[in-house]
Design a protein around this motif. Structure first.
Motif, PDB file in Angstrom:
ATOM      1  N   LEU A  12       0.832  -1.205   0.000  1.00 33.12           N
ATOM      2  CA  LEU A  12       0.000   0.000   0.000  1.00 33.12           C
ATOM      3  C   LEU A  12       0.866   1.253   0.000  1.00 33.12           C
ATOM      4  N   GLY A  13       0.492   2.206  -0.812  1.00 38.64           N
ATOM      5  CA  GLY A  13       1.115   3.519  -0.801  1.00 38.64           C
ATOM      6  C   GLY A  13       0.083   4.561  -0.445  1.00 38.64           C
ATOM      7  N   LEU A  14       0.363   5.375   0.564  1.00 41.73           N
ATOM      8  CA  LEU A  14      -0.564   6.416   1.027  1.00 41.73           C
ATOM      9  C   LEU A  14       0.059   7.779   0.782  1.00 41.73           C
ATOM     10  N   ASP A  15      -0.702   8.670   0.153  1.00 44.19           N
ATOM     11  CA  ASP A  15      -0.197   9.980  -0.247  1.00 44.19           C
ATOM     12  C   ASP A  15      -1.111  11.070   0.276  1.00 44.19           C
ATOM     13  N   LEU A  16      -0.545  11.985   1.067  1.00 45.83           N
ATOM     14  CA  LEU A  16      -1.272  13.169   1.527  1.00 45.83           C
ATOM     15  C   LEU A  16      -0.819  14.354   0.702  1.00 45.83           C
ATOM     16  N   GLY A  17      -1.645  14.771  -0.248  1.00 42.57           N
ATOM     17  CA  GLY A  17      -1.316  15.923  -1.060  1.00 42.57           C
ATOM     18  C   GLY A  17      -1.958  17.179  -0.504  1.00 42.57           C
ATOM     19  N   THR A  18      -2.012  18.203  -1.323  1.00 42.50           N
ATOM     20  CA  THR A  18      -2.639  19.452  -0.900  1.00 42.50           C
ATOM     21  C   THR A  18      -4.154  19.379  -1.043  1.00 42.50           C
ATOM     22  N   GLN A  19      -4.615  18.760  -2.110  1.00 43.33           N
ATOM     23  CA  GLN A  19      -6.046  18.745  -2.415  1.00 43.33           C
ATOM     24  C   GLN A  19      -6.710  17.406  -2.187  1.00 43.33           C
ATOM     25  N   SER A  20      -5.934  16.343  -1.984  1.00 44.62           N
ATOM     26  CA  SER A  20      -6.550  15.036  -1.792  1.00 44.62           C
ATOM     27  C   SER A  20      -5.631  14.106  -1.026  1.00 44.62           C
ATOM     28  N   ALA A  80       3.518   2.489   3.360  1.00 42.46           N
ATOM     29  CA  ALA A  80       4.331   3.666   3.682  1.00 42.46           C
ATOM     30  C   ALA A  80       3.528   4.904   3.328  1.00 42.46           C
ATOM     31  N   VAL A  81       3.869   6.020   3.964  1.00 45.92           N
ATOM     32  CA  VAL A  81       3.110   7.265   3.838  1.00 45.92           C
ATOM     33  C   VAL A  81       4.025   8.397   3.396  1.00 45.92           C
ATOM     34  N   ASP A  82       3.575   9.174   2.401  1.00 48.43           N
ATOM     35  CA  ASP A  82       4.256  10.429   2.073  1.00 48.43           C
ATOM     36  C   ASP A  82       3.306  11.580   2.339  1.00 48.43           C
ATOM     37  N   ALA A  83       3.880  12.778   2.478  1.00 41.84           N
ATOM     38  CA  ALA A  83       3.074  13.975   2.718  1.00 41.84           C
ATOM     39  C   ALA A  83       3.822  15.181   2.184  1.00 41.84           C
ATOM     40  N   THR A  84       3.192  16.338   2.272  1.00 47.03           N
ATOM     41  CA  THR A  84       3.803  17.560   1.761  1.00 47.03           C
ATOM     42  C   THR A  84       4.974  17.975   2.650  1.00 47.03           C
ATOM     43  N   ALA A 172       3.015  13.534   7.961  1.00 48.40           N
ATOM     44  CA  ALA A 172       2.959  12.069   7.911  1.00 48.40           C
ATOM     45  C   ALA A 172       2.993  11.449   9.302  1.00 48.40           C
ATOM     46  N   ASP A 173       3.591  12.155  10.286  1.00 48.22           N
ATOM     47  CA  ASP A 173       3.730  11.589  11.634  1.00 48.22           C
ATOM     48  C   ASP A 173       2.376  11.348  12.290  1.00 48.22           C
ATOM     49  N   LEU A 174       1.412  12.230  12.025  1.00 51.75           N
ATOM     50  CA  LEU A 174       0.082  12.040  12.599  1.00 51.75           C
ATOM     51  C   LEU A 174      -0.518  10.723  12.110  1.00 51.75           C
ATOM     52  N   ILE A 175      -0.313  10.437  10.829  1.00 49.11           N
ATOM     53  CA  ILE A 175      -0.882   9.218  10.247  1.00 49.11           C
ATOM     54  C   ILE A 175      -0.193   7.975  10.791  1.00 49.11           C
ATOM     55  N   THR A 176       1.135   7.964  10.856  1.00 49.53           N
ATOM     56  CA  THR A 176       1.833   6.778  11.359  1.00 49.53           C
ATOM     57  C   THR A 176       1.529   6.542  12.840  1.00 49.53           C
ATOM     58  N   TRP A 177       1.339   7.610  13.610  1.00 49.05           N
ATOM     59  CA  TRP A 177       0.934   7.483  15.018  1.00 49.05           C
ATOM     60  C   TRP A 177      -0.419   6.785  15.099  1.00 49.05           C
ATOM     61  N   ARG A 178      -1.384   7.240  14.287  1.00 53.64           N
ATOM     62  CA  ARG A 178      -2.718   6.636  14.318  1.00 53.64           C
ATOM     63  C   ARG A 178      -2.678   5.181  13.838  1.00 53.64           C
ATOM     64  N   LEU A 179      -1.859   4.902  12.834  1.00 51.45           N
ATOM     65  CA  LEU A 179      -1.778   3.541  12.317  1.00 51.45           C
ATOM     66  C   LEU A 179      -1.205   2.578  13.354  1.00 51.45           C
ATOM     67  N   ALA A 185       8.714   6.857  15.308  1.00 51.28           N
ATOM     68  CA  ALA A 185       9.715   7.816  14.823  1.00 51.28           C
ATOM     69  C   ALA A 185       9.254   8.485  13.533  1.00 51.28           C
ATOM     70  N   SER A 186       9.734   9.695  13.338  1.00 51.90           N
ATOM     71  CA  SER A 186       9.568  10.391  12.062  1.00 51.90           C
ATOM     72  C   SER A 186      10.645   9.901  11.099  1.00 51.90           C
TER      73      SER A 186
END
Length: 510
Positions: A12-20, A80-84, A172-179, A185-186
């Motif tokens: 799974l790849g999770l992406d937090l962009g600006t609009q979605s 894994a998670v990416d973010a802005t 991204a840290d908020l998401i990995t904490w919740r997961l 770690a960041s």
């Protein structure tokens, strides 16, 4: 033996962009099995740009559940998670947000940049980027600590008296904490703009003490690709991701897109043409930039990933052709291709000046030649972006960065085939167009490394090539003098250093 790159494995790849927020499920051969996205909304007001962090979680959770529809949970290996880059917030000891998320381009902390750069000059110089930009995360952290949106209430604490247990979180840290169900770690990629020392691999304590950053506020940091933990039962219920799935430290969205394009060998570059032009490359060594416009992430396996973002790009089309629909742009492309015009628009987007291949806050758009009609003006914009792209690569070569590896085009602009061919012709080099290149795919590739694959092997198996564009030598030769006129115009205006202009001219003669 690991089955990470087999058709049976799902990453799974999770992406937090600006609009979605987007989630993709990909098997070990790169076949897309599921994808979903949910919109994100923010608030912009002048230099202010923020989002509700809780929305990040609910949007990603819904996207995950939809992307996994119909997939056997036993096949899911990791995520894994990416973010802005540069988006931060403050949270309490249980991970609940105390502030909005200050987005990557929020400029409310501009007045803190000088202090950050004075106190941290030694470290920033060592890391090669020399100075932090005002929108980076560390100036924003100081602004958050001082208020007016500080953690003690709407009027802020007016100082450094933050409540016990307060944490700085990257997006991204908020998401990995919740997961994981607890703080993990960041990753060093998201921590870069907060001042993490990528060489010594630690926070620069003396500099942070001088800036008044409270001890214990900052997260632990690991390299991208490190296993952080596993998905907890509560997160599994919210997202549909099986409990026990490996959670891998990700990277920022630009680096994730680079992985998704497979631009990982030394000298490889991914040119992302969206609203602006973003460059991400791979180097065996740290690239230092006296001009402070190129900075390096540290990639998985000890590689360095130099890159930077221009203020020029496809956004010039929206500026000069407002209201044009996709069909209108297709028609303009066809007409532009028939003109043979060599007029050039310097394609700056917005009014904030230029960031790459030089830093010039005072830079403004201009036109060389006299385009006649909208088709020639449109072509002048396409050509201007291609010229900025070539100058970026010339600048990177001037710095000593390796640039002779494979070149990949991604981003919305890469969908315009004529434009992509024009860019390849101006550059005089082969350009690759991946079948599917996006940040979420890059995170699926990185997630596969947690199941036993190397990053190079995972990218080789999971990143598929759609097309390869070869330059027309005759067209390259015809456009080179026009490119050099453009370079000279930038130097005459005092924006481009003459040494860089001379280097570009020397490269053109090779």
């Amino acid at each position: 033996m690991s089955d990470a790159l087999s058709p049976d494995a799902v990453h799974l790849g999770l992406d937090l962009g600006t609009q979605s927020a987007r989630a993709v499920a990909v098997d070990g051969t790169g076949r897309l099995l599921g994808a979903a996205s949910r919109p994100l909304t923010g608030h912009r007001d002048g230099v202010r740009h923020e989002q509700d962090p809780e929305q990040w979680w609910t949007a990603l959770a819904a996207a995950c559940r939809e992307a996994l529809t119909g997939i056997d949970p036993r096949r899911v290996r990791g995520l894994a998670v990416d973010a802005t880059s540069g988006t931060v917030l403050l949270a309490d000891a249980t991970g609940n947000p105390l502030t909005p998320g200050l987005m990557y381009d929020d400029r409310r902390a501009d007045s803190y940049a000088e202090r950050v750069n004075t106190r941290g000059a030694r470290v920033w110089e060592k890391l090669g980027y020399r100075a932090m930009q005002p929108s980076w995360a560390l100036p924003k952290l100081l602004w958050l600590l001082d208020g007016p949106a500080g953690p003690t209430g709407p009027t802020g604490p007016g100082g450094r008296g933050v409540p016990a247990g307060t944490r700085l979180l990257h997006q991204a840290d908020l998401i990995t904490w919740r997961l994981a169900g607890h703080q993990v770690a960041s990753d060093a990629s998201h921590a870069l703009k907060t001042g993490y020392d990528l060489i010594d691999e630690r926070w620069p304590e003396a500099e942070f003490d001088a800036l008044g950053v409270p001890a214990g506020l900052l997260p632990d940091v690991v390299r991208p690709g490190t296993v952080l933990g596993t998905v907890c039962a509560a997160a599994a219920e919210a997202t549909g991701v099986p409990a026990g799935t490996l959670v891998t430290a990700g990277m920022t969205d630009g680096c994730a897109a680079q992985i998704g394009a497979g631009a990982l060998t030394p000298g490889a570059w991914n040119s992302v043409l969206g609203t602006t032009l973003v460059f991400k490359g791979a180097s065996p060594r740290l690239v230092r930039d006296p001009g402070g416009v190129v900075y390096c992430h540290r990639g998985p396996g000890g590689t360095w990933l130099p890159g930077g973002a221009s203020s020029s790009g496809a956004g010039v089309l929206a500026d000069r052709f407002p209201g044009a629909r996709p069909a209108d742009l297709d028609a303009l492309t066809a007409r532009a291709a028939a003109t043979g015009s060599t007029a050039v628009v310097y394609p700056l987007v917005g009014s904030g000046g230029e960031r790459l291949p030089f830093r010039a806050p005072e830079a403004e758009s201009f036109v060389l030649g006299e385009p006649s009609g909208d088709a020639e003006e449109f072509h002048a914009c396409l050509l201007g972006v291609a010229f900025v792209e070539r100058l970026c690569l010339d600048y990177l070569d001037h710095l000593g960065a390796p640039v002779d590896g494979p070149l990949t085009f991604t981003g919305g602009g890469a969908r315009n085939r004529y434009w992509s061919q024009l860019r390849a012709d101006v550059l005089g080099r082969v350009a690759r167009l991946p079948e599917q290149a996006e940040s979420a795919l890059g995170m699926a590739v990185l997630a596969a490394t947690a199941s036993g694959a190397t990053l190079g092997a995972a990218a080789g198996a999971m990143v598929r090539l759609r097309e390869e564009l070869r330059p027309d030598p005759a067209r390259t030769a015809r456009l080179l003098p026009v490119y050099l006129d453009f370079v000279d115009a930038l130097a005459r205006r005092g924006w481009l250093d003459q040494a860089v202009a001379d280097h570009a001219r020397g490269k053109a003669r090779q």
